[in-house]
Write an enzyme that holds these catalytic residues in place. Structure first.
Site, mmCIF file in Angstrom:
data_model
loop_
_atom_site.group_PDB
_atom_site.id
_atom_site.type_symbol
_atom_site.label_atom_id
_atom_site.label_comp_id
_atom_site.label_asym_id
_atom_site.label_seq_id
_atom_site.Cartn_x
_atom_site.Cartn_y
_atom_site.Cartn_z
ATOM 1 N N ARG A 43 -8.484 -17.468 -15.096
ATOM 2 C CA ARG A 43 -7.117 -17.547 -14.551
ATOM 3 C C ARG A 43 -7.026 -18.471 -13.345
ATOM 4 O O ARG A 43 -5.986 -19.085 -13.115
ATOM 5 C CB ARG A 43 -6.622 -16.153 -14.182
ATOM 6 C CG ARG A 43 -6.198 -15.387 -15.421
ATOM 7 C CD ARG A 43 -5.402 -14.171 -15.061
ATOM 8 N NE ARG A 43 -4.782 -13.628 -16.267
ATOM 9 C CZ ARG A 43 -4.568 -12.346 -16.474
ATOM 10 N NH1 ARG A 43 -4.917 -11.460 -15.552
ATOM 11 N NH2 ARG A 43 -3.997 -11.940 -17.576
ATOM 12 N N GLY A 94 -2.448 -8.747 -24.299
ATOM 13 C CA GLY A 94 -3.668 -8.507 -23.529
ATOM 14 C C GLY A 94 -4.878 -8.108 -24.348
ATOM 15 O O GLY A 94 -5.941 -8.730 -24.240
ATOM 16 N N GLY A 135 2.094 -8.889 -21.739
ATOM 17 C CA GLY A 135 3.469 -8.430 -21.900
ATOM 18 C C GLY A 135 4.461 -9.581 -21.957
ATOM 19 O O GLY A 135 5.449 -9.526 -22.681
ATOM 20 N N LYS A 190 1.214 0.765 -29.860
ATOM 21 C CA LYS A 190 2.659 0.914 -29.668
ATOM 22 C C LYS A 190 3.480 0.238 -30.752
ATOM 23 O O LYS A 190 3.307 -0.948 -31.025
ATOM 24 C CB LYS A 190 3.068 0.357 -28.295
ATOM 25 C CG LYS A 190 3.111 1.432 -27.209
ATOM 26 C CD LYS A 190 3.452 0.826 -25.876
ATOM 27 C CE LYS A 190 4.924 0.947 -25.559
ATOM 28 N NZ LYS A 190 5.217 0.406 -24.216
#
Lengths: 250, 400
Positions: free
Chosen positions: B36, B354, B377, B198
């Site tokens: 990152r 993720g 997300g 989910k």
């Protein structure tokens, strides 16, 4: 049809700026872009641009060339010199060559023959002046430029030739043709190519639009059916605005 | 109207507030994975080359709104300095008089990294006074924190509100343009591979892409909710009770649109994740009551792989099973291999979210797909066709 986005730096750029441009293009994912990308730096930067284009997916081109291969032509650059510097493309008949330097249709034709003949890919630039437009001569002028460029040019195919329509009044002025007006001329160009070279050639050749293309208007221009890419001026000098045209954001 | 780009601004001599995503794993006070930080370098370099004073802010981990030395950005400052090859000054806080003094002393071309924004509870609470304090440090705002851009935190939506907008950094531009380029006219067949537990956040993805999709492959924990909707026996597998109806509706919709939606034909089951020795494969629909489905089975792997490998575009979000615990990682691992083969065949392959990104990275396969999104997300929101809150805050001209 894969779109082709050209970046014409004109008489701008430095060595450091070229390296930075290539690094940022890579960071912006140019290698995975869904379009062909060609950058046209000034002659003096072609070599460094080519060296730093690894992993960017970008091809390099010359903004002009001379029709002889070598010899006593002070100040000129030949097709093979371009290739040895790492260029794969060239521009022929950009409006600034036609109207600032005074290149005629005959000169543009000789350059096209020499460039394509030596294995480079060419972009034939066409477009009308504001006076010609106001006199209602747009179609006549553009048609003459297109036909004198491609008529009987055996070395040309849709694989090595692209046509760029750049209305001169829209270059560097901030003015742009509406997408609909540009589309109308592009459609006409395709029909003239069809009359001259047949349907296969005319449906396969890519026709770019040029003239104040920016990230904010790229989406609507590139959505037109007969517009297969853009030839970008000022907005191609910075990687992020250029990539904003290659991959317009929602 | 497009988002404001760095090219649209003149940063010369300006104090630029760069909200980056430097949320990297820290082990024993050192940066364990600097991906990152690397991802943030192009924008930092751009601002420095433009002659800006660059103030960088980020969050790290989940501190509970107060200082936690284990979650300090200090190790990031030293790693950033190494990668950048320039001095990076570290500020012990992100607001306050000491920070102000450090900022005032900055000259063009200098870099200051602020301490973890989330040491202040006001960051996540999107407190306007806190945002105003952060904004007072700078003249211009740049957002390059794609991974958190779906959130409305003070440093994300609050600062641009005070500074009258801002610009997207090169990483954000790359992420947006990759998704845009891929989703606009996807090469067919277009396959969506979904997993994870989910259901509720994946359904809008299906709805958004349904008109362009050819195949939807559903694995992972969410598959059991779909099986339940078909009246199948799922034993003790994970179930999102509230979305069984939605799952049924989405299968109906897919059918109407002529999109093939496939569920696992077989699943790997065990009494619990820690009883891997008792793992076995059964056909879907015959999971005994005391058993849990924890991965897709070999027949499913073959079927999914075949479809992925013959696709022109594949988008993957969510793991196929409990991939943290072997042997329930096999389905996920096999999908990364299928993605790699699809890429070799010329397909455009994208991994977002993720867990699936982690799976691909841990398998060492990140370079074998076309594009791995850095945003979990956030990438899900983009796939859902939604605008990211933090990016909407950058310009009043961006249309809905």
């Amino acid at each position: 049809m894969k779109q082709i986005i050209g970046g014409n730096w004109k008489m701008n750029g430095t060595a450091e700026g070229t390296v930075r441009f290539m690094d940022e293009m890579k960071a912006l994912g140019s290698a995975d872009a869904q379009a062909d990308i060609v950058v046209f730096p000034p002659f003096t930067l072609i070599s460094i641009a080519s060296k730093h284009s690894d992993g960017t997916g970008i091809s390099i081109g010359g903004q002009d060339l001379f029709w002889e291969e070598s010899g006593a032509y002070t100040g000129e650059i030949s097709p093979s010199m371009l290739r040895s510097a790492g260029a794969e493309w060239f521009l022929a008949g950009h409006s600034e060559r036609r109207h600032v330097v005074g290149e005629t249709d005959e000169i543009v034709r000789r350059k096209l023959e020499a460039g394509l003949g030596s294995g480079l890919n060419g972009i034939l630039c066409v477009g009308e002046l504001i006076e010609e437009r106001e006199a209602g001569r747009t179609e006549e002028v553009v048609r003459t430029q297109v036909i004198s460029g491609i008529d009987g040019l055996d070395s040309a195919s849709p694989l090595n030739l692209v046509i760029a329509y750049e209305p001169v009044w829209a270059i560097g002025t901030g003015l742009t043709a509406t997408p609909e007006e540009a589309e109308r001329i592009h459609h006409l160009i395709r029909s003239w190519v069809s009359d001259n070279r047949g349907d296969t050639f005319s449906t396969e050749i890519r026709i770019q639009y040029g003239g104040s293309v920016k990230p904010s208007n790229a989406l609507s221009i590139l959505a037109m059916p007969d517009i297969n890419g853009a030839l970008v001026g000022g907005a191609s000098l910075k990687a992020d605005s250029f990539m904003g045209i290659v991959n317009p954001l929602p | 109207m497009s988002y404001p780009l760095l090219a649209d601004a003149d940063f010369t001599g300006k104090r630029a507030f760069l909200r980056a995503d430097l949320n990297v794993p820290i082990e024993d006070g050192h940066v364990a994975d600097d991906t990152r930080i690397e991802g943030s370098l192009p924008t930092i370099r751009h601002l420095l080359d433009d002659g800006a004073r660059v103030i960088i802010a980020s969050h790290l981990g989940r501190p509970v709104g107060k200082k936690d030395s284990a979650l300090s950005l200090a190790p990031v400052a030293s790693r950033l300095q190494e990668l950048l090859g320039r001095k990076v000054t570290f500020a012990p806080d992100c607001i306050g008089s000491r920070v102000k003094t450090l900022v005032d002393a900055m000259r063009p071309g200098e870099v200051l990294l602020l301490e973890n924004l989330r040491f202040h509870a006001e960051e996540k609470a999107n407190d306007p006074a806190f945002a105003a304090k952060l904004a007072s440090l700078a003249d211009v705002y740049v957002n390059d924190a794609f991974g958190t851009d779906h959130r409305a935190h003070a440093s994300l939506t609050g600062i641009p509100a005070v500074l009258g907008g801002g610009y997207i950094g090169l990483l954000v531009q790359k992420e947006l343009s990759m998704f845009r380029g891929m989703l606009k006219e996807p090469a067919r067949p277009f396959t969506l591979l979904l997993g994870g537990a989910k259901v509720s956040d994946k359904v809008p993805v299906i709805e958004n892409l349904l008109d362009r999709l050819d195949n939807i492959l559903v694995g992972g924990g969410m598959a059991f909710t779909f099986m339940k909707a078909l009246g199948m026996e799922i034993g003790g597998s994970i179930l999102e009770k509230d979305t069984v109806g939605t799952a049924g509706e989405i299968m109906e919709k897919a059918k109407e649109m002529g999109v093939d939606l496939l569920l696992p034909a077989d699943v790997v089951i065990a009494p619990s994740p820690d009883m891997a020795v008792e793992a076995r494969t059964v056909s879907a629909g015959s999971i005994p009551p005391e058993m849990k489905g924890l991965d897709i089975g070999p027949a499913t792997v073959r079927e999914f792989s075949k479809i992925i490998e013959s696709s022109g575009t594949v988008v993957w979000n969510g793991p196929m099973g409990l991939f943290e615990i072997p042997p329930f990682n096999i389905g996920t691992l096999e999908m990364t291999k299928a993605m790699a083969r699809a890429t070799e065949n010329g397909a455009v392959t994208v991994v977002g979210g993720g867990d699936s990104v982690r799976a691909v990275t841990e398998a060492g396969m990140a370079d074998t797909v076309t594009f791995v999104s850095t945003g979990g997300g956030a990438s899900l929101k983009v796939l859902q066709g939604k605008k990211l809150l933090a990016l909407r805050a950058l310009s009043t001209e961006v249309e809905e």
